[in-house]
Design a protein around this motif. Structure first.
Motif, PDB file in Angstrom:
ATOM      1  N   ALA A 218      -6.895   2.510  -1.607  1.00  0.00           N
ATOM      2  CA  ALA A 218      -5.585   2.674  -2.243  1.00  0.00           C
ATOM      3  C   ALA A 218      -5.392   4.097  -2.745  1.00  0.00           C
ATOM      4  O   ALA A 218      -4.317   4.697  -2.559  1.00  0.00           O
ATOM      5  CB  ALA A 218      -5.446   1.678  -3.398  1.00  0.00           C
ATOM      6  N   VAL A 219      -6.426   4.661  -3.366  1.00  0.00           N
ATOM      7  CA  VAL A 219      -6.324   6.023  -3.891  1.00  0.00           C
ATOM      8  C   VAL A 219      -6.143   7.032  -2.757  1.00  0.00           C
ATOM      9  O   VAL A 219      -5.329   7.955  -2.853  1.00  0.00           O
ATOM     10  CB  VAL A 219      -7.574   6.365  -4.731  1.00  0.00           C
ATOM     11  N   VAL A 220      -6.873   6.841  -1.659  1.00  0.00           N
ATOM     12  CA  VAL A 220      -6.739   7.757  -0.514  1.00  0.00           C
ATOM     13  C   VAL A 220      -5.317   7.696   0.051  1.00  0.00           C
ATOM     14  O   VAL A 220      -4.718   8.731   0.382  1.00  0.00           O
ATOM     15  CB  VAL A 220      -7.779   7.400   0.568  1.00  0.00           C
ATOM     16  N   ALA A 221      -4.764   6.487   0.162  1.00  0.00           N
ATOM     17  CA  ALA A 221      -3.399   6.349   0.676  1.00  0.00           C
ATOM     18  C   ALA A 221      -2.387   7.015  -0.251  1.00  0.00           C
ATOM     19  O   ALA A 221      -1.464   7.710   0.213  1.00  0.00           O
ATOM     20  CB  ALA A 221      -3.059   4.871   0.863  1.00  0.00           C
ATOM     21  N   VAL A 222      -2.560   6.848  -1.555  1.00  0.00           N
ATOM     22  CA  VAL A 222      -1.639   7.475  -2.514  1.00  0.00           C
ATOM     23  C   VAL A 222      -1.753   8.995  -2.454  1.00  0.00           C
ATOM     24  O   VAL A 222      -0.732   9.710  -2.469  1.00  0.00           O
ATOM     25  CB  VAL A 222      -1.925   6.956  -3.939  1.00  0.00           C
TER      26      VAL A 222
END
Length: 256
Positions: A218-222
């Motif tokens: 999720a953090v990588v996508a954000v």
């Protein structure tokens, strides 16, 4: 027959002697910790969803070629921001209340607070999320200017200026609060003799490792969406939607 009864009695006595009773309040602590973890998951889900949705809407608005195409994205961006701010505040208040309940009960039971060791880093991460969300929200008036809603854009710009002053003041108070919190944590660590532990605490386990992997996704996508919003790279529109879906799915799956 007597031998069988004696053997059964020995087995029962051994089971009773080896069965370890739960420490006082251990089951209550397990419930409080689970509620605190659920509050933390809810707060981070709200943060990930707010940033990813707001970034995606603004990316699509940037790629609009006419005023008519910009206007729906501008309205949607304003709506997402208006919902995101109270949602972030509410979920983080719930998380904070539950975390304080855990620390208070730990202090009462064990005279030692084991929870919250990573609290300063967590608060820095949350503060960074708030900063990004607010910065994205401050750009909303520009989209209404591009849609030729000049009066409404000017009113929003004035509101943004007022809120930015309030945000800076809140940021200064947050830094002072964080410094005090770090100093208190260091003082407790220096004078503490260690926790007696809680055998009923489920610990991390495989589910926590799975959650860590999903949160990383999720953090990588954000971060990828924010990089596109900052024009560090120019992904296709389809990739933007895929990144949004990845951020939301990873966040929702971890909120079990």
């Amino acid at each position: 027959m007597r031998g069988v009864m004696t053997h059964s009695a020995v087995i029962m006595t051994f089971m009773l002697l080896t069965e370890m009773a739960s420490p006082p309040g251990a089951k209550e602590m397990a419930r409080l910790r689970e509620r605190a973890r659920a509050g933390r998951r809810g707060a981070f889900v709200a943060l990930v969803a707010s940033i990813s949705l707001l970034t995606t809407v603004q990316l699509i608005a940037d790629r609009a070629t006419t005023r008519e195409q910009v206007l729906p994205q501008a309205l949607l961006s304003l709506g997402v921001f208006a919902v995101a701010v109270p949602a972030l505040a509410l979920t983080q208040v719930v998380w904070g209340v539950r975390a304080r309940m855990v620390r208070r009960r730990e202090q009462e039971l064990y005279a030692f607070v084991r929870s919250g060791r990573a609290r300063p880093l967590t608060r820095l991460a949350v503060a960074a999320g708030w900063t990004v969300t607010l910065l994205l929200g401050w750009t909303v008036p520009r989209f209404f200017r591009e849609a030729a809603w000049y009066t409404f854009a000017d009113a929003l710009a004035w509101t943004v200026e007022v809120l930015s002053v309030v945000s800076v003041a809140a940021g200064v108070l947050f830094l002072l609060w964080l410094a005090r919190d770090v100093a208190m944590a260091v003082a407790r660590a220096l004078r503490s003799g260690g926790s007696p532990g809680d055998p009923w605490d489920p610990g991390l386990g495989t589910r926590a490792r799975k959650g860590a992997v999903l949160w990383t996704g999720a953090v990588v996508a954000v971060v990828a969406l924010l990089g596109a919003r900052a024009h560090l790279w120019e992904p296709a529109t389809g990739i933007v939607y895929l990144l949004l879906a990845a951020a939301l799915v990873c966040g929702v799956v971890t909120d079990e």
